[in-house]
Enzyme design. Structure first.
Site, PDB file in Angstrom:
ATOM      1  N   LYS A  66       0.814  -1.221   0.000  1.00 19.40           N
ATOM      2  CA  LYS A  66       0.000   0.000   0.000  1.00 19.40           C
ATOM      3  C   LYS A  66       0.851   1.275   0.000  1.00 19.40           C
ATOM      4  O   LYS A  66       0.426   2.299  -0.521  1.00 19.40           O
ATOM      5  CB  LYS A  66      -0.960  -0.003   1.187  1.00 19.40           C
ATOM      6  CG  LYS A  66      -2.085  -1.030   1.020  1.00 19.40           C
ATOM      7  CD  LYS A  66      -3.100  -0.965   2.136  1.00 19.40           C
ATOM      8  CE  LYS A  66      -4.252  -1.925   1.841  1.00 19.40           C
ATOM      9  NZ  LYS A  66      -5.334  -1.846   2.810  1.00 19.40           N
ATOM     10  N   ASN A  87      -5.265   1.923  -1.453  1.00 20.90           N
ATOM     11  CA  ASN A  87      -5.709   0.554  -1.736  1.00 20.90           C
ATOM     12  C   ASN A  87      -6.289   0.447  -3.141  1.00 20.90           C
ATOM     13  O   ASN A  87      -6.737  -0.622  -3.536  1.00 20.90           O
ATOM     14  CB  ASN A  87      -6.750   0.083  -0.698  1.00 20.90           C
ATOM     15  CG  ASN A  87      -8.081   0.782  -0.882  1.00 20.90           C
ATOM     16  OD1 ASN A  87      -8.124   1.917  -1.362  1.00 20.90           O
ATOM     17  ND2 ASN A  87      -9.156   0.120  -0.537  1.00 20.90           N
ATOM     18  N   ASP A 102     -10.676   2.443   2.001  1.00 19.10           N
ATOM     19  CA  ASP A 102     -10.930   1.607   3.186  1.00 19.10           C
ATOM     20  C   ASP A 102     -11.791   2.313   4.232  1.00 19.10           C
ATOM     21  O   ASP A 102     -12.760   1.757   4.744  1.00 19.10           O
ATOM     22  CB  ASP A 102      -9.602   1.204   3.855  1.00 19.10           C
ATOM     23  CG  ASP A 102      -8.883   0.115   3.081  1.00 19.10           C
ATOM     24  OD1 ASP A 102      -9.559  -0.678   2.401  1.00 19.10           O
ATOM     25  OD2 ASP A 102      -7.645   0.063   3.165  1.00 19.10           O
ATOM     26  N   GLY A 239     -16.082  -7.527   9.336  1.00 24.17           N
ATOM     27  CA  GLY A 239     -15.703  -6.575   8.292  1.00 24.17           C
ATOM     28  C   GLY A 239     -16.186  -6.908   6.890  1.00 24.17           C
ATOM     29  O   GLY A 239     -15.715  -6.299   5.927  1.00 24.17           O
TER      30      GLY A 239
END
Ligand code: ATR
Length: 273
Positions: A66, A87, A102, A239
């Site tokens: 990243k 990302n 994110d 998540g």
């Protein structure tokens, strides 16, 4: 012409991104292929540039690249710039643009899918790694009452709090500084469960919580979620929604159209038992 997209990571075989984006492409009637590329740990730049030279359109970046992708970019969107990591990327003319979806994905999952507004709330985030760094600005944009980062290594939480102090009210504590503290929303962004370890957390942090959210996904009830369940009536979530919503944001950034996340959430949900 078929668009070519890919996620770079190492390892990357576990990534669900091809499934997710193929589903979104079907919905939107877009012709694309989405692959996984495992670049060598010391060879990200070469692999990334070779993909670009093949006429590819864009894709995603996962650990540990990243920061490398961010360094290779020529233009950074606000969220990527603030996080210092990305990302998502796209190739446009001579430019390599990067974004970080994110945090927006997590916030959208909490507020839209789980119906928990964050404004005015006492929020606790456990952990101070890369996952947290990408989420802080989108959280602070929602104007929570307080945002607390608690980390085993206090200095890492301190560094993050200092970096994001200009965006809103944020404080750092050690995991041992949580005794007696109460919160409305508690998030686990540590990787403790990945190594089979559980966190020693005081029951007080869950007592008044309306939501306990584990950024890990697909693992059923983690020790963190079990602890929340034992000590509160908070709604439990993992998540999976964040995974789907960060992908919605990425797809919208590439194609200007927002897919519906519901089918993907259904496809990837592992029941919390
Ligand atoms: P990521 O990029 O996925 O966030 P990371 O940068 O390695 O990964 O961060 C992992 C986080 O989990 C860190 O906050 C780490 O705490 P330290 O900064 O003290 O290392 C936390 N973590 C991992 N294992 C843990 C454990 N057993 N107990 C408490 N915290 C843990």
């Amino acid at each position: 012409m078929t668009d070519r997209l890919a996620i770079f990571g190492n390892p990357v075989q576990h990534s669900k991104s091809p499934q997710i984006y193929h589903r979104f492409a079907e919905q939107a009637g877009i012709d694309l292929t989405y692959e996984r590329i495992e670049a060598p740990l010391d060879g990200f730049h070469e692999a990334f540039m070779a993909f670009r030279a093949s006429g590819a359109r864009g894709g995603n970046i996962t650990a540990p690249f990243k920061l490398d992708a961010y360094a290779a970019s020529t233009k950074r969107m606000r969220e990527a710039e603030i996080a210092g990591a990305c990302n998502t990327y796209k190739f446009v003319g001579d430019d390599i643009l990067v974004q970080n979806t994110d945090g927006i994905g997590l916030v959208n999952d909490i507020q839209q899918n789980l119906n928990v507004p964050l404004e005015g709330k006492r929020i606790l985030i456990l952990g101070a790694g890369g996952a947290v760094r990408g989420c802080l600005a989108p959280f602070l944009d929602q104007k929570p009452g307080t945002l607390t980062i608690a980390n085993r290594t206090l200095s890492r939480a301190d560094d993050l709090a200092a970096r994001f102090a200009g965006f809103g009210k944020i404080e750092a504590v050690g995991l041992d500084g949580l005794d007696g503290r109460r919160f409305d929303v508690v998030l686990n962004a540590t990787s403790a469960a990945l190594s089979g370890q559980s966190l020693a957390l005081p029951a007080s942090i869950f007592r008044e919580a309306v939501l306990a959210y584990d950024l890990n996904y697909g693992k059923g009830k983690t020790p963190f979620l079990k602890s929340a369940e034992a000590n509160s009536s908070a709604r439990l979530a993992d998540g999976v929604g964040m995974l789907a919503e960060q992908a919605v944001e990425a797809f919208a950034w590439w194609y200007g159209t927002r897919p519906d996340s519901r089918a993907v959430i259904e496809m990837l949900t592992v029941p919390l038992v």
